[in-house]
Structures are given as C-alpha cells and as structure tokens.
Design a protein around this motif. Structure first.
Motif, PDB file in Angstrom:
ATOM      1  N   CYS B  83       0.606  -0.936  -0.414  1.00  0.00           N
ATOM      2  CA  CYS B  83       0.220  -0.370  -0.123  1.00  0.00           C
ATOM      3  C   CYS B  83       0.596   1.311   0.108  1.00  0.00           C
ATOM      4  CB  CYS B  83      -1.105   0.148   1.015  1.00  0.00           C
ATOM      5  SG  CYS B  83      -1.975  -1.147   1.123  1.00  0.00           S
ATOM      6  N   SER B  84       1.842   1.339   0.820  1.00  0.00           N
ATOM      7  CA  SER B  84       3.019   2.273   0.892  1.00  0.00           C
ATOM      8  C   SER B  84       3.141   3.175  -0.375  1.00  0.00           C
ATOM      9  CB  SER B  84       4.059   2.197   1.398  1.00  0.00           C
ATOM     10  OG  SER B  84       3.842   1.642   2.889  1.00  0.00           O
ATOM     11  N   VAL B  85       3.624   1.538  -0.973  1.00  0.00           N
ATOM     12  CA  VAL B  85       3.907   2.237  -2.457  1.00  0.00           C
ATOM     13  C   VAL B  85       3.162   2.153  -3.717  1.00  0.00           C
ATOM     14  CG1 VAL B  85       5.081   1.784  -4.426  1.00  0.00           C
ATOM     15  CG2 VAL B  85       6.229   0.542  -2.053  1.00  0.00           C
ATOM     16  N   LEU B  86       2.121   1.166  -3.598  1.00  0.00           N
ATOM     17  CA  LEU B  86       0.913   1.544  -4.884  1.00  0.00           C
ATOM     18  C   LEU B  86      -0.690   2.975  -4.582  1.00  0.00           C
ATOM     19  CD1 LEU B  86      -0.086  -2.309  -4.941  1.00  0.00           C
ATOM     20  CD2 LEU B  86       1.106  -0.920  -6.981  1.00  0.00           C
ATOM     21  N   VAL B  87      -0.497   3.233  -3.023  1.00  0.00           N
ATOM     22  CA  VAL B  87      -1.442   4.099  -3.215  1.00  0.00           C
ATOM     23  C   VAL B  87      -0.670   5.082  -2.725  1.00  0.00           C
ATOM     24  CG1 VAL B  87      -3.336   2.702  -3.326  1.00  0.00           C
ATOM     25  CG2 VAL B  87      -2.218   2.727  -1.418  1.00  0.00           C
ATOM     26  N   GLY B  88       0.078   5.433  -2.057  1.00  0.00           N
ATOM     27  CA  GLY B  88       1.102   6.687  -1.150  1.00  0.00           C
ATOM     28  C   GLY B  88       0.505   6.035   0.120  1.00  0.00           C
ATOM     29  N   PRO B  89       1.706   8.017   0.585  1.00  0.00           N
ATOM     30  CA  PRO B  89       1.314   7.585   2.081  1.00  0.00           C
ATOM     31  C   PRO B  89      -0.052   8.337   2.292  1.00  0.00           C
ATOM     32  CG  PRO B  89       2.813   9.128   1.410  1.00  0.00           C
ATOM     33  CD  PRO B  89       2.557   8.089  -0.116  1.00  0.00           C
ATOM     34  N   ALA B  90      -0.620   8.020   2.400  1.00  0.00           N
ATOM     35  CA  ALA B  90      -2.237   8.647   2.737  1.00  0.00           C
ATOM     36  C   ALA B  90      -2.906   7.678   2.559  1.00  0.00           C
ATOM     37  CB  ALA B  90      -2.963   9.934   1.819  1.00  0.00           C
ATOM     38  N   GLY B  91      -2.540   6.893   1.256  1.00  0.00           N
ATOM     39  CA  GLY B  91      -3.508   5.138   0.900  1.00  0.00           C
ATOM     40  C   GLY B  91      -3.096   4.449   2.100  1.00  0.00           C
ATOM     41  N   ALA B  92      -2.126   4.446   2.694  1.00  0.00           N
ATOM     42  CA  ALA B  92      -1.244   3.570   3.245  1.00  0.00           C
ATOM     43  C   ALA B  92      -1.419   3.610   5.024  1.00  0.00           C
ATOM     44  CB  ALA B  92       0.722   3.756   3.451  1.00  0.00           C
ATOM     45  N   ALA B  93      -1.851   5.562   5.249  1.00  0.00           N
ATOM     46  CA  ALA B  93      -2.216   5.286   6.460  1.00  0.00           C
ATOM     47  C   ALA B  93      -3.895   5.150   6.605  1.00  0.00           C
ATOM     48  CB  ALA B  93      -2.133   6.260   6.232  1.00  0.00           C
ATOM     49  N   VAL B  94      -5.124   5.006   5.444  1.00  0.00           N
ATOM     50  CA  VAL B  94      -6.359   4.763   5.654  1.00  0.00           C
ATOM     51  C   VAL B  94      -5.869   2.513   6.073  1.00  0.00           C
ATOM     52  CG1 VAL B  94      -8.055   4.490   4.540  1.00  0.00           C
ATOM     53  CG2 VAL B  94      -6.945   6.652   4.518  1.00  0.00           C
ATOM     54  N   ALA B  95      -5.386   2.733   4.391  1.00  0.00           N
ATOM     55  CA  ALA B  95      -5.580   0.867   4.467  1.00  0.00           C
ATOM     56  C   ALA B  95      -5.288   0.301   5.889  1.00  0.00           C
ATOM     57  CB  ALA B  95      -4.706   0.416   3.823  1.00  0.00           C
ATOM     58  N   GLY B  96      -3.615   1.062   6.516  1.00  0.00           N
ATOM     59  CA  GLY B  96      -2.942   0.170   7.701  1.00  0.00           C
ATOM     60  C   GLY B  96      -4.952   0.791   8.851  1.00  0.00           C
ATOM     61  N   ALA B  97      -5.263   1.920   9.324  1.00  0.00           N
ATOM     62  CA  ALA B  97      -5.878   2.083   9.823  1.00  0.00           C
ATOM     63  C   ALA B  97      -7.187   0.883   9.765  1.00  0.00           C
ATOM     64  CB  ALA B  97      -6.591   3.411  10.186  1.00  0.00           C
ATOM     65  N   VAL B  98      -7.494   0.373   9.096  1.00  0.00           N
ATOM     66  CA  VAL B  98      -8.831  -0.268   8.273  1.00  0.00           C
ATOM     67  C   VAL B  98      -8.296  -2.313   9.384  1.00  0.00           C
ATOM     68  CG1 VAL B  98     -10.766  -1.877   7.295  1.00  0.00           C
ATOM     69  CG2 VAL B  98     -10.147   0.302   6.653  1.00  0.00           C
ATOM     70  N   MET B  99      -6.875  -2.017   8.855  1.00  0.00           N
ATOM     71  CA  MET B  99      -6.181  -3.374   8.768  1.00  0.00           C
ATOM     72  C   MET B  99      -6.243  -3.438  10.916  1.00  0.00           C
ATOM     73  SD  MET B  99      -3.846  -4.019   5.581  1.00  0.00           S
ATOM     74  CE  MET B  99      -3.581  -2.976   4.772  1.00  0.00           C
ATOM     75  N   GLY B 100      -5.259  -2.526  11.153  1.00  0.00           N
ATOM     76  CA  GLY B 100      -4.771  -2.224  12.380  1.00  0.00           C
ATOM     77  C   GLY B 100      -6.426  -2.704  13.399  1.00  0.00           C
ATOM     78  N   ALA B 101      -7.538  -1.872  13.149  1.00  0.00           N
ATOM     79  CA  ALA B 101      -8.395  -2.048  14.016  1.00  0.00           C
ATOM     80  C   ALA B 101      -8.754  -3.154  13.983  1.00  0.00           C
ATOM     81  CB  ALA B 101      -9.221  -1.284  13.353  1.00  0.00           C
ATOM     82  N   LEU B 102      -8.931  -3.776  12.555  1.00  0.00           N
ATOM     83  CA  LEU B 102      -9.254  -5.671  12.740  1.00  0.00           C
ATOM     84  C   LEU B 102      -8.435  -6.137  13.759  1.00  0.00           C
ATOM     85  CD1 LEU B 102     -11.451  -5.354   9.486  1.00  0.00           C
ATOM     86  CD2 LEU B 102     -11.698  -5.203  11.721  1.00  0.00           C
ATOM     87  N   GLN B 103      -7.759  -6.419  13.797  1.00  0.00           N
ATOM     88  CA  GLN B 103      -6.446  -6.814  14.290  1.00  0.00           C
ATOM     89  C   GLN B 103      -7.093  -7.794  15.158  1.00  0.00           C
ATOM     90  OE1 GLN B 103      -1.745  -6.489  15.546  1.00  0.00           O
ATOM     91  NE2 GLN B 103      -2.531  -4.941  14.190  1.00  0.00           N
ATOM     92  N   GLY B 104      -6.497  -9.617  15.192  1.00  0.00           N
ATOM     93  CA  GLY B 104      -6.574  -9.537  16.714  1.00  0.00           C
ATOM     94  C   GLY B 104      -8.435 -10.331  17.103  1.00  0.00           C
ATOM     95  N   ARG B 105      -8.499 -11.085  17.978  1.00  0.00           N
ATOM     96  CA  ARG B 105     -10.008 -11.060  18.302  1.00  0.00           C
ATOM     97  C   ARG B 105      -9.610 -11.494  20.150  1.00  0.00           C
ATOM     98  NH1 ARG B 105     -11.781 -14.381  14.459  1.00  0.00           N
ATOM     99  NH2 ARG B 105     -10.181 -15.321  13.023  1.00  0.00           N
TER     100      ARG B 105
END
Lengths: 444, 420
Positions: B83-105
């Motif tokens: 993501c950091s490469v393909l959709v730039g810093p802002a895109g990676a920030a958004v995607a990262g937020a979603v992935m991080g929030a879903l992490q773990g049970r």
C-alpha cells in the motif's frame, strides 16, 4: 546406480511413458534441428538460467508423508519455461514448444546424472511423465489459438488485459501439471501394484496445496520477465520456496511422530514381551497390504499406527506369552490383550480411530461373513499381517514363508479375509508390491 | 506484531492512565501523518485502495497464529507495505487504520485504538520513506532491470525497514509507559523473530508491486503472489496439529506406564508440572523449562520394561541393591527422538539426585530427582502413608537432597497451596 524403473516386473506403462518422453525429445530435435544453433545462441542467458534453476529444483526434492518424492521447484521452473515470452534486456523468448521440451529434458538429464553421482535413485519414467506435462503446457501456450491468436501472443497485445493472460497461463500450467500427475500416479500404481485410481487420488490430494503454489509460479515469471528480466525466475520462486519450506517442516514432523509411535511400539520389546522389531515388521506389511487394497492415506496412517501398537496390551501381562506370538495364544487372551492395548491408546483422544482398530484386530473373518459384524478393513489386515510375522518370526527364508502362508491359507475365510490373504501373498512374493517409492538401502 | 490488547486484557496495569495518554499520543501522530500526506497524494479513495484494504482486512481476520513462540508471516503486513508504494502515504494510512483496527480477537477497545493508530502511522511513514529515497510514485513507468532496482526495489526495502523500526519504537513506548515488562523481555524477542520476517515481507511486497503496476496485472497480482503464502500458512497449521498430536502420543506413553503400575496414575503429569514450575522459579529459559517438563513427563518410561509382577507388588522404591535400572532403559527407548535430546540427561540421572553420589549432576537432574521423590512421598505411591508437603520436604532433607532445589520447591509448593 541409475535405478531404471523398467526392471524386475512387467512395466508396460512405465516403458510406454519413457518411450513417449524419448519420442517427444527426438521429435523436438528433428523439428528444430535447422535453427537449433541460432536459437541456443540467441537465448543463451535465458536458457542457462532456466536449466540451472530446474536442475537445482530437481535436486531439492521433498519427501511427502506418504514417502513420495516430489520436486515442486523443478516443476514450477519447467512450466514457467513453457509460458515465458518477452524478457527485459534479452531477446523475446519466441521459440517453438519443441525447444521448451529440449531445454526441460536437458535439465532433467543433468539433474538425473547429478543424482546418480550422489548415489540417489533416478526415476526415469517419472521424469518422462513430467516432461509430457511440460510439453502439453508449451503446446497450449505457444500454438493453440483462441480468438485468432495464441496465449503467448496475447501477452504482447495491449488490447488484452494482463489479468486475462495470467488466468490463461494458470489454466495452461494446471493442465500440464495435472497430466504429469496422472502419468506419474499411473507409473507408480503399476510399479508397486496398487490400484491406479487410489494412487491418483493420493497423488493429487497430497500434492494439492503445493500444486496450487506451483501453477501460479509460471504466470508470475512470465508476467514479471518483461519488467525485471531473467531475475523474474528466481524472484518468483521465492513464495513457492516458502511454501516448500513449510511443507518440508510439516512432513518432517509427521515422520517424527511416526518415530514416536515406533518408540511406543518398542515398549513391549524392551519388556521382553514381543520379538525384536515385530511391531515394525507388522506395520510395514500391513501398510503395503493396505495400499494394494486401495486404502486412502488417512486410513493408511491409522492402519500403520494401529499395527505398530497392536501388541501394546501385552505390557501389563504378568507372565509374557511365548515369543509374544498372539496367533498361538488362546482367543480369550488375544481379546484381552487387544482390549487392554486399546484402553491405553484411548488415553489420547486424537487416537480414538487407532484404538478402535486395535480393539477389533482379533475378530475372526467369519463373524463378518456370517453375522455381518462391521470389522474395519485395517483391523482385518493387522490380524493377517500379525499372524504372518508371528509364524515366520521375521524370516524371509522361502521355506518358512511358504509354511506360514500355508498355515494362513488354512484359516482362509474362517479366520482371515480372503482379499487380505491375496494381498499378503503378493507382498510376500514381490518385494516392491504395495510401496510408494523405491526402497533405499537401509530404509523400510 | 503489535497485538497490544492481548497482553493486557483483563489485567489492570499499574499505570493505566499513562498508557491511555500514550495511546492518545500515538493516535494523534497517526492523524497528523494522514493530514500531512493527504495533499501530497491525489485520488486516494480509488478502487485500488478499496481492493487493497479489503484484501488486507481479509488477511488480518485469518487467524494469526504462532508456532513454538514464533509468529508466522503476517500476510497483511505485506499488503500494508505494498500500500505504501501503490496508493501512497495517505492511502497506506487509511488502509493501515482499517487493518490495525481489525487485528486480533478479544482485543480490548484501547488495544484496538492503539493497533489502528500504529498500523496507520507506520503505513504513512513507509509511504513517505519510499518517496523520499526516490521511489517512483505508484511504481509507474518503470523500464528495465536497472530502473526497477534503483527506483523500486531499493525504495521498497527502505520503506520496509522504516515500517519495522516504527513498529518496534511504538511498541517499546507501550512497554516503557505501561511497565508491562522489561524492554529486554518484550522487544528482543520481537527483533529476533520479526527482523528476518520483515526482509521476507519486503521481497514479497516487491513481487506484488511489480506484477500489480509495471507488469499491468492489477489486483489479480495479489492472487498470484499470495497463493503460495496461503499454502505455506496451511502447512504451518498442519505442523501445529502434528505437534499437538505428538503431545497426545506422549500421553499414551505415560498411559502405558500407568497401566503397568496403577499406583503411579497421575504421577508423571504432576511431576512434569511441578518440575517446570521449579525450573521457571529458578530462572531457567523457556526451552530449558520445556526440556524439564518433557523429562518429568517421561522419566518413568523405562519402568515399563520391568517385570509387571515387580511393578505391581513392590511399589516403586529406591532399591537397596544398587541403582535403579529403569532410568537407563527409559533413555535407551527414547534415544532416537531428537526433540527429546534435552530431556534425556535429566531422565538418566534423576535417581542419583536423591540416592546420593550426585555431586556432578546437572541442575535438571537435581530438580527432576527431587520433584519425583517429593510427589511419590506426597501421593503415597511409595507405599507408606501419604506425607504432607512439609513432612515430604523434611524427609528429602534427611535423604541429603540438594538444598537449593528444596528451597525453591518449598516456595513453589506453598504458592500452589495458597492459590485459590
């Protein structure tokens, strides 16, 4: 010691596959003879990289839990060769399927020689089978026209989306690989006297996950090559190598668990209850019989564990029975021993199926025939294999074996399942019947 | 590699307020990074971001699992790097937020917020790092191997290192602020196990990016690249199953001992547990403690080779006629199992720890010997009356058992008795 597969028994199908493979090579050579020199000098770098990678892949074989050896990295490399087209910094790999066959064959031969030099067995028929798969993939990708052009031409056509090209390449690789698996399983089934369909089923199901990883590697190479050149091959093999490592670790652990069960089976030997290696021999014979009768891998595994542990119940006997030979013990004692063994094994809930097989091992076949008692096939096999080893004491002296077989035949249909006895007869007569791989010196 | 919530779940930490402040600060950092990156990237909310985020979300939800203490490749980390490469810093920030929030049970809300902020911030940082060292925006327009190396491969490696460093720093912050453990005990294992994995993530993210953009494959690239990795994950799961089945088979070994000598029922399991506790309390490392546990579990396996009559009539006892033969026999049975290598010396020598003559014994053998004898005395398997734990320790003292081990044993046992 090149272990030609054509030997010992009639190996009609294996011979056929080898002839087919050799025919492919000769035909390719004849077709491309005129410009072979030009082709090789034009694509020298690309060809060298592929030959090196496929050869290395053939040397890095993976022993699956069933004992089959597979070489996923080599297969992936060869299938990549079938589909690869434009290569950055190199001439476009615009060659006929014949050249693909020749290059793959070269790599197979080189690796075969290297294996032979290291004293490893070389399965010529298996290589020929894989070569046929590669040839079919190459023909499909390079000459079969869909919508006016080949898959290979599609890749360079800006009007065709690369996603479609990738999908086509996955399909072509899958067809080639499947053909290879079908031929390989047929060769193995013939070589080891097992039913072809169950050999194919085991071949496919055991290799399925790795197969998935193998079929995507070719397209990855072909699509990356226009960007990063010949580096695409080693780079694309990275993920497959990770899968390979993981599967190898898992397979090794399976082997370790098998050894642990083997240790458990030796408790009765150490206590002086059973003869040296009795359990291992019964397990070896049982699994071979099971394969001849077409049992699946999962059943075979339970069968092997149950056969290893079939005498475990003797461990609590206060007076060992002579030579541990349960076949000569009173039926009630046999049942008590089996029940005690099953009780101990049931301490592990995951081994319930093994415990049940041990429990049923003493039931005579006539209860199945006359009262329809559901005695599982693996239990019938253990009963028969155990009797054979008790009677021969592990000797392979033909006179002893014949006497034991005669004795077992006396109980045919009454004590023992006739199908099992037939399979046992084949196992006793033919050292390769019911195996999956050539026996290595010192290996069981 | 964050999974903060899991460690602290249900346990009030001593510095809850400080931790909350720290999490707030990390969240602010993430928001600030997103704000800075937004103007620099155009068209962030494109289809590609949506697909990458969805892909990452699916991979995050595939249960993370650890094998022998090592976390197997977290596939979503690869997607975050891509993501950091393909959709730039802002895109990676958004995607990262979603992935991080879903992490773990079973992660507490606070943990989720931290994970969300951490993944978002490191995603943005990776994107900035990629551009800063000359990475081609969105990896477009690359031609030839040299350009790919200098404008794509190298910048991806840098972004990879930055993401790794960012994660380690943010995690160190949590450890320092909440005082949940020492830096050495939390961070060093992360560095050791995840350091190399991150190099692998870089290599795979590189493949994903090359196929996605310059090779023109688009989202289908993810299917090609991730298929083999899912296979690897499958194989590791099988491996985990095998390891648990290995445990079951060892249970059968113990069951065989107990079938032979019913007086010993439960003895092996208790000794395994107690030996591991004592080893732990003496400060031995995890693998060492594991060896002790195995040794405790299997120390009596050799007894199965003794005549049953002896086992049933005479309960186990220190034979006056010389050393017991069974430890040797146990070792002979277990010798060809490599994973038990570390447990064998203790099994071999444990009787000598209480029978005397054991000046040269390893600490494992002493612990096992003492714990074994202690349990025999307390459980009454020795044949006499059941002793209380004080009586048993006193009896061991009289036998000349090593004092250092007895001290720890006394402490461990009193803690167990005191526990609810």
């Amino acid at each position: 010691m090149i272990d030609l597969v054509v030997r010992r028994r009639d190996q009609l199908f294996a011979t056929l596959v080898i002839v087919l493979g050799a025919g492919l090579v000769l035909w390719s050579f004849a077709a491309d003879r005129a410009d072979l020199g030009t082709l090789v000098s034009t694509h020298s770098v690309t060809l060298l990289v592929f030959v090196a990678v496929i050869t290395a892949g053939e040397l890095l074989t993976l022993r699956m839990p069933s004992g089959r050896e597979i070489a996923p990295l080599a297969t992936a490399g060869a299938l990549s060769l079938a589909v690869v087209g434009p290569v950055a910094d190199q001439p476009v790999f615009d060659v006929s399927p014949g050249l693909v066959v020749l290059v793959a064959a070269t790599a197979f031969v080189v690796s075969g020689l290297l294996r032979a030099a290291r004293g490893l067995p070389v399965g010529v028929a298996l290589m020929a089978a894989n070569l046929c798969g590669v040839a079919v993939a190459a023909v499909l990708a390079r000459t079969w026209q869909v919508g006016g052009q080949t898959l290979w031409e599609d890749q360079s056509d800006p009007a065709v989306h690369q996603g479609v090209v990738a999908g086509g390449m996955v399909l072509v690789s899958a067809v080639g690989l499947t053909l290879g698996l079908v031929l390989v399983s047929a060769v193995r089934a013939e070589r080891f006297g097992t039913p072809w369909l169950s050999a194919l089923r085991d071949e496919v199901s055991e290799a399925a996950p790795l197969t998935l990883a193998v079929v995507v590697t070719g397209p990855m190479v072909a699509l990356m090559a226009p960007v990063i050149g010949v580096l695409a091959l080693p780079a694309a093999l990275g993920p497959l190598a990770m899968a390979y490592t993981a599967v190898r670790q898992y397979a090794r652990n399976r082997a370790m668990n098998r050894r642990l069960v083997g240790t458990l089976s030796r408790l009765t030997e150490a206590g002086g209850y059973t003869r040296h290696h009795h359990a291992e021999r019964v397990a070896g014979i049982s699994v071979r019989i099971g394969r001849i009768l077409g049992l699946g891998e999962r059943e075979l595994r339970s069968l092997e564990y149950a056969a290893l542990l079939h005498d475990l119940g003797q461990i609590t006997l206060t007076d060992p029975i002579p030579d541990g030979a349960t076949v000569l013990a009173a039926p009630a004692d046999q049942r008590d021993i089996a029940a005690e063994g099953a009780r101990i094994i049931r301490q592990a809930d995951t081994l319930e199926d093994v415990a049940a097989l041990v429990d049923d091992q003493t039931t005579s076949y006539r209860f199945v025939r006359e009262f329809g008692e559901p005695v599982p096939m693996p239990s019938r096999i253990i009963k028969c294999a155990n009797a054979f080893d008790d009677l021969t004491g592990g000797s392979d002296d033909p006179a002893v074996v014949a006497a034991a077989m005669e004795r077992i035949h006396l109980g045919l249909g009454y004590e023992y399942d006739p199908d099992v006895v037939d399979a046992l007869t084949r196992v006793a007569q033919d050292a390769s019947a019911g195996r999956v791989a050539e026996q290595r010196a010192g290996a069981g | 590699m964050s999974r903060v919530g899991r460690h602290k779940e249900g346990r009030p930490t001593p510095r809850t307020a400080a931790t909350a402040v720290y999490i707030g600060a990390v969240s602010l950092l993430a928001v600030a990074l997103l704000a800075v990156s937004l103007p620099a990237t155009e068209g962030v909310l494109g289809v590609e971001l949506l697909i990458l985020t969805l892909l990452g979300a699916v991979l995050v939800r595939l249960e993370q699992f650890t094998l022998q203490g090592k976390t197997w490749v977290s596939l979503w980390s690869i997607v975050l790097l891509a993501c950091s490469v393909l959709v730039g810093p802002a895109g990676a920030a958004v995607a990262g937020a979603v992935m991080g929030a879903l992490q773990g049970r079973d992660v507490a809300l606070r943990g989720r917020i931290f994970n969300c902020a951490q993944a978002s911030a490191t995603g943005a940082l990776g994107g900035f790092a990629y551009l800063a060292v000359g990475g081609r925006a969105s990896a477009a327009g690359l031609d030839g191997a040299t350009a790919v190396l200098s404008d794509l491969a190298l910048p991806i490696l840098v972004a990879d290192v930055v993401q790794f460093a960012g994660n380690v720093l943010l995690l160190t912050g949590v450890v320092v602020v909440s005082r949940t453990g020492s830096i050495a005990s939390v961070i060093v294992p992360v560095l050791r196990s995840a350091g190399i994995s991150y190099l692998g993530y870089g290599a795979i993210a590189f493949l994903l990016v090359v196929l996605w953009r310059p090779a023109g494959l688009g989202p289908a690239a993810a299917l090609l690249v991730l298929a083999p990795l899912l296979v690897a994950q499958w194989a590791y799961r099988q491996l985990a199953e095998e390891l648990s089945s290995q445990q079951r088979v060892m249970d059968v070994l113990v069951a065989a001992v107990e079938a032979k000598e019913p007086a010993l029922t439960g003895h092996s399991a208790r000794v395994a547990l107690l030996a591991a506790s004592v080893g732990d309390a003496m400060g031995l490392g995890p693998s060492h403690v594991n060896d002790l546990r195995m040794a405790g579990m299997l120390h009596d396996v050799g007894r199965t080779s003794l005549p049953t009559r002896e086992g049933r009539v005479h309960t186990p006892s220190a034979s006056p006629a010389g050393p017991d033969p069974y430890p040797d026999r146990g070792v002979a049975l277990l010798r060809d199992l490599p994973f038990l290598e570390g447990a064998l010396p203790a099994i071999n020598d444990h009787r000598r720890a209480v029978e005397g003559g054991g000046e040269d014994l390893s600490s494992d053998a002493r612990i096992l010997g003492v714990v074994d004898e202690y349990d025999l005395l307390v459980s009454g398997a020795r044949g006499g009356a059941r002793l209380t734990s004080e009586e048993a320790v006193a009896s061991l003292e009289r036998m000349g058992a090593p004092a250092a081990v007895l001290d720890v044993l006394r402490r461990v046992v009193s803690r167990q008795v005191g526990a609810p």
